[in-house]
Design a protein around this motif. Structure first.
Motif, PDB file in Angstrom:
ATOM      1  N   GLU A 130       0.530  -1.116   0.030  1.00 54.83           N
ATOM      2  CA  GLU A 130      -0.114   0.407  -0.028  1.00 54.83           C
ATOM      3  C   GLU A 130       0.623   1.002  -0.100  1.00 54.83           C
ATOM      4  O   GLU A 130       0.657   2.271  -1.056  1.00 54.83           O
ATOM      5  CB  GLU A 130      -0.858  -0.393   1.269  1.00 54.83           C
ATOM      6  N   PRO A 131       1.405   1.613   1.565  1.00 52.74           N
ATOM      7  CA  PRO A 131       1.955   2.857   0.531  1.00 52.74           C
ATOM      8  C   PRO A 131       3.440   3.102  -0.010  1.00 52.74           C
ATOM      9  O   PRO A 131       3.528   3.644  -1.020  1.00 52.74           O
ATOM     10  CB  PRO A 131       3.035   2.718   2.186  1.00 52.74           C
ATOM     11  N   TYR A 148       8.120  19.461  -2.922  1.00 54.65           N
ATOM     12  CA  TYR A 148       7.808  19.254  -1.765  1.00 54.65           C
ATOM     13  C   TYR A 148       8.495  17.869  -1.181  1.00 54.65           C
ATOM     14  O   TYR A 148       8.672  16.994  -1.465  1.00 54.65           O
ATOM     15  CB  TYR A 148       6.478  19.472  -1.764  1.00 54.65           C
ATOM     16  N   ASN A 149       8.812  18.093   0.432  1.00 54.00           N
ATOM     17  CA  ASN A 149       8.939  17.134   1.290  1.00 54.00           C
ATOM     18  C   ASN A 149       8.042  15.885   1.413  1.00 54.00           C
ATOM     19  O   ASN A 149       7.183  16.258   2.606  1.00 54.00           O
ATOM     20  CB  ASN A 149       9.370  17.613   1.861  1.00 54.00           C
ATOM     21  N   VAL A 150       8.336  14.707   0.815  1.00 53.19           N
ATOM     22  CA  VAL A 150       6.861  14.488   0.618  1.00 53.19           C
ATOM     23  C   VAL A 150       7.288  13.071   1.631  1.00 53.19           C
ATOM     24  O   VAL A 150       8.183  12.213   1.608  1.00 53.19           O
ATOM     25  CB  VAL A 150       6.493  13.332  -0.771  1.00 53.19           C
ATOM     26  N   GLU A 151       6.537  12.737   2.891  1.00 51.13           N
ATOM     27  CA  GLU A 151       6.978  11.766   3.669  1.00 51.13           C
ATOM     28  C   GLU A 151       5.820  10.666   3.886  1.00 51.13           C
ATOM     29  O   GLU A 151       4.478  11.371   3.962  1.00 51.13           O
ATOM     30  CB  GLU A 151       6.773  12.363   4.894  1.00 51.13           C
ATOM     31  N   ASP A 199      16.350   0.197  -3.348  1.00 51.06           N
ATOM     32  CA  ASP A 199      16.832   0.692  -2.089  1.00 51.06           C
ATOM     33  C   ASP A 199      15.979   1.961  -2.474  1.00 51.06           C
ATOM     34  O   ASP A 199      15.683   2.370  -1.096  1.00 51.06           O
ATOM     35  CB  ASP A 199      18.103   1.156  -1.806  1.00 51.06           C
ATOM     36  N   ASP A 200      16.084   2.835  -3.365  1.00 48.92           N
ATOM     37  CA  ASP A 200      16.085   4.235  -2.866  1.00 48.92           C
ATOM     38  C   ASP A 200      14.192   4.746  -2.348  1.00 48.92           C
ATOM     39  O   ASP A 200      13.859   4.743  -1.907  1.00 48.92           O
ATOM     40  CB  ASP A 200      15.880   4.594  -4.178  1.00 48.92           C
ATOM     41  N   SER A 204      11.879   5.572   1.040  1.00 45.43           N
ATOM     42  CA  SER A 204      11.448   6.481   1.031  1.00 45.43           C
ATOM     43  C   SER A 204       9.929   6.756   1.562  1.00 45.43           C
ATOM     44  O   SER A 204       8.806   6.785   2.085  1.00 45.43           O
ATOM     45  CB  SER A 204      10.786   6.613  -0.633  1.00 45.43           C
ATOM     46  N   VAL A 205       9.531   5.165   2.194  1.00 44.09           N
ATOM     47  CA  VAL A 205       8.941   5.058   3.081  1.00 44.09           C
ATOM     48  C   VAL A 205       9.434   4.609   5.044  1.00 44.09           C
ATOM     49  O   VAL A 205       9.904   3.825   4.885  1.00 44.09           O
ATOM     50  CB  VAL A 205       8.054   3.796   3.000  1.00 44.09           C
ATOM     51  N   THR A 206       8.603   5.187   6.059  1.00 42.78           N
ATOM     52  CA  THR A 206       8.645   5.295   6.723  1.00 42.78           C
ATOM     53  C   THR A 206       8.163   4.562   7.952  1.00 42.78           C
ATOM     54  O   THR A 206       6.989   4.419   7.064  1.00 42.78           O
ATOM     55  CB  THR A 206       8.992   6.300   8.128  1.00 42.78           C
TER      56      THR A 206
END
Length: 290
Positions: A130-131, A148-151, A199-200, A204-206
Motif C-alpha cells: 500500500e505505501p 515538496y518534502n513528501v513523507e 533501495d531508493d 522513501s517510506v517509514t
C-alpha cells in the motif's frame, strides 16, 4: 519441514477445540486489544491459530495459555499477528491513487510553499504494497513530487508484517497490476522468481507499528495531510469503527483527507467529515474548523 516444526504441528493437531466459554473469553480479549470481531462463525480459523500458539508455548490447557496471554505482552503481540489479514497487492484500488495526484494534492499544495512537508499515512500497510504503491504512483504521475518534502508512513498492528514491509520482497501476485516497465524500473529480481523493491524506494517510506483503536498509539504517528485507511473497518463493529475514526480524525491536519476502502462509508461512522466527490473517487475531508 524441520522436525521441530513437525512436532509443533503434531501437538497443535492433538489439542481440543475451545469450549464456547473459552472462545468467548478469547474473542473478547481480541476485541479489547484490536477492535476486530471474531466469534463462533470463525471457530475453525480461531481454533487453528490458538492451537498453534499453545503448541509453540508447550501448553495443553487453554486456562494456562490465557493466563500467559494476559501476563506477557509479547505473546499477545504474537497472537494478534496470527489473526491479522494481510491480503493486498500493488496499485490496489488505483482510482484513489489517481484521485490523490489529480485532485487531493493540488488542493493541499495550494496552501503550501515549495519545499514544505506533505505527510501521507497508509494504515494498515500490510507487507508494504500500500505505501510503496503511493510512492511509485507519485513518482510516475505527479509532476510536483520533487518540489515538496513528501513523507510516506506505513503502519500496521501486525509487527511481523511490518518487518516484511521493510524487507520489501514480493511474489508475482503482489505485482500483477504493475506493467513490466514499472517492475523493471522499481524492482530487482531475487530468488524463486520474486522481486525486491529498489533501495531508493524502500528508503522513501517509514514504517511503524500502530493500533488504530488505541489513541496513544495513533497519536505517536503525528499528524497527516492524507490518510489511507482501506479495507480495515469492515472487520470492526460499530463502536470500534467510531473509536478508530475519532483517533484518525485527530491525526488529520485541518483540511486533511481520509480515503476508505470501496465497500466502506463514513456516513454511519462520523459526522465530522465533509464528503468530497472527485472525478476519480469519493473521499472524506476534515473541516478547517472543527
Amino acid at each position: 519441514m524441520t522436525s521441530r516444526r513437525a512436532d509443533q504441528l503434531a501437538r497443535a493437531n492433538a489439542l481440543s477445540p475451545l469450549s464456547s466459554a473459552n472462545l468467548t473469553m478469547l474473542c473478547d480479549f481480541l476485541y479489547d486489544r484490536t477492535g476486530m470481531q471474531f466469534g463462533e462463525s470463525k471457530r475453525y480459523y480461531i481454533d487453528r491459530r490458538i492451537a498453534d500458539r499453545m503448541a509453540h508455548r508447550h501448553l495443553t490447557a487453554f486456562a494456562d495459555y490465557y493466563a500467559l496471554l494476559r501476563a506477557e505482552a509479547d505473546e499477545a503481540e504474537q497472537l494478534i499477528n496470527s489473526f491479522t489479514i494481510n491480503e493486498t497487492y500493488f496499485y490496489r484500488e488505483d482510482h484513489q491513487l489517481a484521485c490523490l495526484s489529480r485532485s487531493i494534492l493540488p488542493e493541499i499544495v495550494a496552501s503550501k510553499r515549495p519545499g514544505d512537508k506533505i505527510r501521507i499515512w497508509s494504515v494498515p500497510c500490510s507487507s508494504g504494497e500500500e505505501p510503496y504503491s503511493i510512492a511509485i504512483w507519485l513518482l510516475e504521475n505527479w509532476a510536483l513530487v520533487d518540489a515538496y518534502n513528501v513523507e510516506i508512513v506505513g503502519s500496521d498492528i501486525d509487527t511481523a508484517i511490518v518487518a516484511e514491509a521493510l524487507e520489501a520482497k514480493y511474489g508475482r501476485r503482489a505485482v500483477m497490476r504493475l506493467s513490466p516497465e514499472l517492475i523493471g524500473r522499481y524492482f530487482e529480481p531475487i530468488e524463486d522468481g520474486r522481486v525486491r523493491l529498489i533501495d531508493d524506494l524502500r528508503e522513501s517510506v517509514t514504517f511503524a507499528p500502530c493500533n488504530i483503536t488505541d489513541a496513544a498509539s495513533v497519536a505517536r504517528q503525528g499528524r497527516f495531510d492524507v490518510i489511507f485507511c482501506r479495507n480495515l473497518l469492515i472487520y470492526f463493529d460499530g463502536a470500534a469503527r467510531v473509536r478508530c475514526m475519532e483517533n484518525l480524525l485527530k491525526s488529520l491536519l485541518p483540511g486533511g483527507y481520509m480515503c476508505l476502502g470501496h465497500s466502506e462509508s463514513m456516513s454511519r461512522i462520523s459526522a465530522n467529515f465533509i464528503t468530497r466527490r472527485f472525478p476519480d473517487a469519493i473521499v472524506y475531508q476534515r473541516p478547517e474548523q472543527l
